[in-house]
Design an enzyme around this catalytic site. Structure first.
Site, PDB file in Angstrom:
ATOM      1  N   ALA A 105       1.143  -0.950  -0.012  1.00 39.59           N
ATOM      2  CA  ALA A 105      -0.388   0.330  -0.162  1.00 39.59           C
ATOM      3  C   ALA A 105       0.963   1.367  -0.620  1.00 39.59           C
ATOM      4  CB  ALA A 105      -1.625  -0.158   1.328  1.00 39.59           C
ATOM      5  N   LYS A 106       0.343   2.652  -0.156  1.00 35.53           N
ATOM      6  CA  LYS A 106       1.033   2.938   0.199  1.00 35.53           C
ATOM      7  C   LYS A 106      -0.281   4.191  -0.452  1.00 35.53           C
ATOM      8  CE  LYS A 106       4.998   3.879  -0.241  1.00 35.53           C
ATOM      9  NZ  LYS A 106       6.070   3.584   0.276  1.00 35.53           N
TER      10      LYS A 106
END
Length: 414
Positions: A105-106
């Site tokens: 994720a980011k």
């Protein structure tokens, strides 16, 4: 020091190159081609002067095939959804190479944190967390520090999540202060692993770090620890840079004195011989350690690189078009999926500690990080030797195979 843009197509092209060496078909690669979700949010914040300013925030979850997603929160000018999507995919690959039960994720906010007061920064952090609260958590999506964020911001995220949910879920965020359930080694793991992987690759080539000349592009937590670890193994760190300048000494820099100087003056500039950050990338050295941000080496400056080894201590520090040129010049690139793996490993260990409410000592954490980094490097290097491919292709092939296996076992719903 500015980073060049990311390109999703470049990542897909590199994965296609690794495809023949993996157990993945074009059809199963489709699972990887699109993020699970990307959220964009408007974040109104009351500023110190009484006005309301609206910021743009993002969060991408790329994959949860192998476990809950984990990835950094960036407070950075110009941040956009595309950047989050590419970097989230990199995190998915990195977790698979490390064989961790996590996806990638980011996220973050398009903002210059240095332009905000502490009160404004806290308000923005809490608003961002509140917008995500139904989608994040220790078994869904775990937030971590990244560019422009630190332990204090992680502490605010933890508190805002608790206020919104009425729970104390320490594992929803990693990179926290020790007093709030953080882990030893959080600030040092990525730089330490980048140095250890560099030493391992040189050893594989029959070389040594003794008196090897090193330049470090980005002297933050990661670059500082990488430089110190390499110097402790006999390397000469001849140049480092930060956002304000760079310094050079042909006989090697005194890193202890340099760290104290930077703390006092806010920059490495003026410590020894002043050069520009761009000149650090162009130095004739054995190892160029890239510890700033993505795109530090790109099509515009790849021709000026004279190092024999380029190490991605920052994710996507070498863009694909630049890497093709470097390989043609006989310059080896040690990719982020291996070189900077220590940061993800320590975040995973913190998450495990929070889940069990049992915390290890600093010595135990360092040993656990080193063991997992060594295991990942061993796997990638063995694949390189048996399949006669470069280190990035080996890492991508291993990651794709592991992701494919997880997706096949899960099946397709409904």
């Amino acid at each position: 020091m500015r980073a060049s843009g990311l390109n999703w197509q470049g990542l897909m092209e590199q994965l296609q190159q690794a495809l023949p060496y993996s157990e993945v078909s074009d059809q199963s690669l489709a699972y990887f081609k699109y993020p699970k979700r990307t959220l964009s949010v408007n974040l109104p914040v009351r500023m110190d002067d009484g006005t309301v300013r609206v910021f743009r925030g993002y969060r991408t979850v790329h994959s949860t095939a192998r476990g809950p997603s984990m990835g950094g929160v960036r407070f950075k000018p110009g941040l956009n959804a595309h950047e989050c999507e590419v970097l989230a995919a990199i995190m998915t690959l990195k977790a698979a190479v490390a064989d961790l039960p996590l996806g990638g994720a980011k996220g973050g906010v398009d903002v210059d944190p240095a332009a905000l007061s502490p009160h404004e920064l806290e308000g923005l952090t809490r608003r961002y967390t509140s917008e995500l609260v139904e989608l994040v958590g220790p078994t869904e999506d775990i937030l971590a520090p990244d560019v422009g964020t630190d332990q204090q911001i992680m502490a605010w995220i933890l508190d805002a999540y608790g206020e919104n949910t009425g729970s104390t879920a320490g594992g929803m965020v990693v990179g926290k202060p020790l007093q709030l359930g953080g882990s030893y080694g959080s600030k040092d793991a990525r730089g330490r692993s980048a140095a250890l992987v560099t030493a391992r690759v040189l050893e594989e080539q029959g070389e040594s770090l003794q008196n090897a000349r090193v330049a470090v592009y980005g002297f933050g937590d990661v670059g500082r620890k990488a430089a110190q670890t390499l110097a402790a193994q006999g390397a000469l760190v001849v140049a480092v840079s930060d956002q304000n300048g760079a310094t050079f000494a042909s006989g090697g820099l005194d890193l202890t004195a340099l760290s104290a100087y930077r703390e006092a003056h806010g920059s490495v500039q003026g410590f020894a011989t002043d050069i520009t950050p761009e000149e650090v990338i162009e130095l004739d050295v054995d190892v160029l350690m890239l510890a700033y941000d993505y795109g530090s080496v790109n099509a515009g400056n790849a021709h000026a690189v004279r190092a024999r080894y380029v190490v991605e201590a920052a994710n996507r520090a070498v863009l694909p078009e630049a890497e093709r040129f470097l390989q043609g010049q006989g310059i080896a690139v040690l990719p982020d999926l291996v070189a900077s793996i220590g940061g993800l490993v320590v975040n995973y260990l913190e998450w495990v500690q929070d889940a069990s409410n049992f915390f290890w000592t600093e010595t135990e954490i360092e040993r656990a990080i080193d063991l997992r980094v060594d295991a990942a490097v061993n796997t990638v290097m063995a694949f390189m030797r048996t399949r006669d491919v470069d280190i990035r292709t080996a890492a991508y092939a291993i990651a794709l195979t592991r992701l494919h296996e997880a997706a096949v076992m899960r099946g397709v719903y409904p």
